[in-house]
Design a protein around this motif. Structure first.
Motif, PDB file in Angstrom:
ATOM      1  N   GLU A   1      39.943  44.414  39.578  1.00 42.66           N
ATOM      2  CA  GLU A   1      39.399  45.768  39.737  1.00 42.66           C
ATOM      3  C   GLU A   1      38.550  46.148  38.525  1.00 42.66           C
ATOM      4  O   GLU A   1      37.452  46.677  38.685  1.00 42.66           O
ATOM      5  N   THR A   2      39.048  45.873  37.318  1.00 39.40           N
ATOM      6  CA  THR A   2      38.247  46.138  36.118  1.00 39.40           C
ATOM      7  C   THR A   2      37.018  45.242  36.107  1.00 39.40           C
ATOM      8  O   THR A   2      35.903  45.699  35.845  1.00 39.40           O
ATOM      9  N   PHE A   3      37.209  43.963  36.407  1.00 39.73           N
ATOM     10  CA  PHE A   3      36.117  42.986  36.438  1.00 39.73           C
ATOM     11  C   PHE A   3      35.001  43.465  37.365  1.00 39.73           C
ATOM     12  O   PHE A   3      33.844  43.557  36.967  1.00 39.73           O
ATOM     13  N   LEU A   4      35.355  43.806  38.601  1.00 36.83           N
ATOM     14  CA  LEU A   4      34.354  44.235  39.580  1.00 36.83           C
ATOM     15  C   LEU A   4      33.778  45.603  39.234  1.00 36.83           C
ATOM     16  O   LEU A   4      32.633  45.902  39.566  1.00 36.83           O
ATOM     17  N   GLY A   5      34.556  46.433  38.536  1.00 38.82           N
ATOM     18  CA  GLY A   5      34.073  47.743  38.118  1.00 38.82           C
ATOM     19  C   GLY A   5      32.972  47.679  37.071  1.00 38.82           C
ATOM     20  O   GLY A   5      32.270  48.661  36.853  1.00 38.82           O
ATOM     21  N   LEU A   6      32.788  46.530  36.455  1.00 42.38           N
ATOM     22  CA  LEU A   6      31.743  46.348  35.450  1.00 42.38           C
ATOM     23  C   LEU A   6      30.414  45.913  36.064  1.00 42.38           C
ATOM     24  O   LEU A   6      29.443  45.676  35.350  1.00 42.38           O
ATOM     25  N   LEU A   7      30.367  45.820  37.399  1.00 46.45           N
ATOM     26  CA  LEU A   7      29.170  45.401  38.121  1.00 46.45           C
ATOM     27  C   LEU A   7      28.461  46.590  38.756  1.00 46.45           C
ATOM     28  O   LEU A   7      29.113  47.550  39.182  1.00 46.45           O
ATOM     29  N   THR A   8      27.132  46.510  38.856  1.00 44.20           N
ATOM     30  CA  THR A   8      26.404  47.501  39.645  1.00 44.20           C
ATOM     31  C   THR A   8      26.721  47.255  41.120  1.00 44.20           C
ATOM     32  O   THR A   8      27.117  46.152  41.509  1.00 44.20           O
ATOM     33  N   ASP A   9      26.551  48.267  41.948  1.00 38.87           N
ATOM     34  CA  ASP A   9      26.817  48.106  43.386  1.00 38.87           C
ATOM     35  C   ASP A   9      25.898  47.065  44.014  1.00 38.87           C
ATOM     36  O   ASP A   9      26.274  46.388  44.967  1.00 38.87           O
ATOM     37  N   ASP A  10      24.690  46.924  43.467  1.00 42.82           N
ATOM     38  CA  ASP A  10      23.712  45.978  44.015  1.00 42.82           C
ATOM     39  C   ASP A  10      23.604  44.708  43.160  1.00 42.82           C
ATOM     40  O   ASP A  10      22.562  44.061  43.113  1.00 42.82           O
ATOM     41  N   VAL A  11      24.694  44.339  42.507  1.00 43.56           N
ATOM     42  CA  VAL A  11      24.698  43.176  41.618  1.00 43.56           C
ATOM     43  C   VAL A  11      24.137  41.938  42.327  1.00 43.56           C
ATOM     44  O   VAL A  11      24.398  41.712  43.514  1.00 43.56           O
ATOM     45  N   ILE A  12      23.372  41.179  41.594  1.00 42.36           N
ATOM     46  CA  ILE A  12      22.851  39.893  42.078  1.00 42.36           C
ATOM     47  C   ILE A  12      23.715  38.802  41.465  1.00 42.36           C
ATOM     48  O   ILE A  12      23.919  38.782  40.249  1.00 42.36           O
ATOM     49  N   HIS A  13      24.218  37.906  42.313  1.00 47.03           N
ATOM     50  CA  HIS A  13      25.060  36.807  41.842  1.00 47.03           C
ATOM     51  C   HIS A  13      24.412  35.492  42.261  1.00 47.03           C
ATOM     52  O   HIS A  13      24.353  35.171  43.450  1.00 47.03           O
ATOM     53  N   ASP A  14      23.900  34.769  41.284  1.00 43.24           N
ATOM     54  CA  ASP A  14      23.338  33.439  41.521  1.00 43.24           C
ATOM     55  C   ASP A  14      24.452  32.433  41.289  1.00 43.24           C
ATOM     56  O   ASP A  14      24.891  32.216  40.155  1.00 43.24           O
ATOM     57  N   ILE A  15      24.917  31.837  42.383  1.00 43.52           N
ATOM     58  CA  ILE A  15      26.038  30.899  42.335  1.00 43.52           C
ATOM     59  C   ILE A  15      25.530  29.545  41.856  1.00 43.52           C
ATOM     60  O   ILE A  15      24.477  29.084  42.293  1.00 43.52           O
ATOM     61  N   ASN A  16      26.289  28.914  40.971  1.00 47.65           N
ATOM     62  CA  ASN A  16      25.899  27.607  40.442  1.00 47.65           C
ATOM     63  C   ASN A  16      25.541  26.651  41.574  1.00 47.65           C
ATOM     64  O   ASN A  16      26.336  26.424  42.482  1.00 47.65           O
ATOM     65  N   GLN A  17      24.350  26.101  41.522  1.00 45.32           N
ATOM     66  CA  GLN A  17      23.853  25.126  42.496  1.00 45.32           C
ATOM     67  C   GLN A  17      24.075  25.607  43.929  1.00 45.32           C
ATOM     68  O   GLN A  17      24.354  24.835  44.835  1.00 45.32           O
ATOM     69  N   GLY A  18      23.941  26.918  44.121  1.00 46.60           N
ATOM     70  CA  GLY A  18      24.181  27.493  45.444  1.00 46.60           C
ATOM     71  C   GLY A  18      23.192  28.597  45.740  1.00 46.60           C
ATOM     72  O   GLY A  18      22.075  28.621  45.235  1.00 46.60           O
ATOM     73  N   SER A  19      23.652  29.531  46.523  1.00 45.88           N
ATOM     74  CA  SER A  19      22.789  30.596  47.007  1.00 45.88           C
ATOM     75  C   SER A  19      22.855  31.821  46.092  1.00 45.88           C
ATOM     76  O   SER A  19      23.615  31.860  45.134  1.00 45.88           O
ATOM     77  N   ARG A  20      22.043  32.789  46.442  1.00 45.69           N
ATOM     78  CA  ARG A  20      22.050  34.093  45.773  1.00 45.69           C
ATOM     79  C   ARG A  20      22.742  35.072  46.713  1.00 45.69           C
ATOM     80  O   ARG A  20      22.409  35.139  47.893  1.00 45.69           O
ATOM     81  N   GLU A  21      23.702  35.808  46.167  1.00 44.11           N
ATOM     82  CA  GLU A  21      24.374  36.852  46.931  1.00 44.11           C
ATOM     83  C   GLU A  21      24.091  38.188  46.256  1.00 44.11           C
ATOM     84  O   GLU A  21      23.956  38.254  45.034  1.00 44.11           O
ATOM     85  N   ILE A  22      24.005  39.231  47.071  1.00 41.67           N
ATOM     86  CA  ILE A  22      23.689  40.553  46.541  1.00 41.67           C
ATOM     87  C   ILE A  22      24.757  41.539  46.990  1.00 41.67           C
ATOM     88  O   ILE A  22      25.133  41.567  48.162  1.00 41.67           O
ATOM     89  N   GLY A  23      25.245  42.322  46.031  1.00 38.03           N
ATOM     90  CA  GLY A  23      26.188  43.390  46.322  1.00 38.03           C
ATOM     91  C   GLY A  23      27.586  43.102  45.820  1.00 38.03           C
ATOM     92  O   GLY A  23      28.023  41.957  45.746  1.00 38.03           O
ATOM     93  N   LYS A  24      28.266  44.188  45.482  1.00 38.50           N
ATOM     94  CA  LYS A  24      29.618  44.075  44.943  1.00 38.50           C
ATOM     95  C   LYS A  24      30.593  43.523  45.984  1.00 38.50           C
ATOM     96  O   LYS A  24      31.507  42.780  45.645  1.00 38.50           O
ATOM     97  N   ASP A  25      30.403  43.856  47.262  1.00 35.17           N
ATOM     98  CA  ASP A  25      31.300  43.343  48.310  1.00 35.17           C
ATOM     99  C   ASP A  25      31.206  41.819  48.410  1.00 35.17           C
ATOM    100  O   ASP A  25      32.222  41.142  48.564  1.00 35.17           O
ATOM    101  N   ALA A  26      30.000  41.286  48.328  1.00 37.92           N
ATOM    102  CA  ALA A  26      29.816  39.831  48.370  1.00 37.92           C
ATOM    103  C   ALA A  26      30.456  39.185  47.146  1.00 37.92           C
ATOM    104  O   ALA A  26      31.089  38.127  47.236  1.00 37.92           O
ATOM    105  N   PHE A  27      30.319  39.833  45.994  1.00 37.48           N
ATOM    106  CA  PHE A  27      30.917  39.295  44.769  1.00 37.48           C
ATOM    107  C   PHE A  27      32.435  39.312  44.878  1.00 37.48           C
ATOM    108  O   PHE A  27      33.115  38.360  44.477  1.00 37.48           O
ATOM    109  N   ARG A  28      32.981  40.382  45.440  1.00 33.96           N
ATOM    110  CA  ARG A  28      34.433  40.475  45.635  1.00 33.96           C
ATOM    111  C   ARG A  28      34.924  39.344  46.546  1.00 33.96           C
ATOM    112  O   ARG A  28      35.918  38.691  46.245  1.00 33.96           O
ATOM    113  N   ALA A  29      34.226  39.090  47.640  1.00 29.68           N
ATOM    114  CA  ALA A  29      34.607  38.012  48.564  1.00 29.68           C
ATOM    115  C   ALA A  29      34.544  36.657  47.859  1.00 29.68           C
ATOM    116  O   ALA A  29      35.420  35.798  48.041  1.00 29.68           O
TER     117      ALA A  29
END
Length: 136
Positions: A22-50
């Motif tokens: 909860e603290t970890f995810l609370g440090l992210l913007t709602d529209d956070v961009i997550h570039d996964i190592n050697q993978g795809s780009r995901e956008i949003g806190k819900d995707a990061f949580r999953a």
């Protein structure tokens, strides 16, 4: 400003190591961009949580030997660290899990906006990780 950025990344990894999602995810913007190592780009806190739910189910990791660098205006940061991990449950497309341990150098790059992580891009050598878990 760069001290605030450094503290943000320190808090981000402290929450990760504590398993405090909860603290970890609370440090992210709602529209956070997550570039996964050697993978795809995901956008949003819900995707990061999953993503983190899957990671926490399949792996137990702790990050050590942390070095954090920031730019002068505090909008960008980078971290270099070592991942100490245990492979708990087989992840799709990867070798079978049987509790193998691994030690993996890694790094991450961050964009920071309004005191939160707006982008995180993670890097590690996947082939090194596969080699470690296959030989264990």
């Amino acid at each position: 400003m760069h001290q605030n950025a450094k503290a943000l990344i320190e808090n981000y990894y402290a929450a990760f190591n504590a398993g405090d999602m909860e603290t970890f995810l609370g440090l992210l913007t709602d529209d956070v961009i997550h570039d996964i190592n050697q993978g795809s780009r995901e956008i949003g806190k819900d995707a990061f949580r999953a993503f983190m739910d899957r990671m926490n189910r399949n792996y137990k990791e702790r990050l050590v030997d942390m070095a954090i660098m920031t730019n002068e205006d505090g909008t960008r940061a980078a971290a270099e660290f070592v991942v100490l991990g245990e492979y708990l449950v087989t992840d799709e497309g990867l070798p079978p899990a049987k509790g193998q341990t691994y030690r993996l150098p890694a790094g991450a790059f961050f964009d920071i906006r309004d005191g939160k992580v707006a982008r995180v891009t993670n890097y590690y050598n996947l082939q090194d990780w596969i080699h470690q878990v296959e030989k264990a």
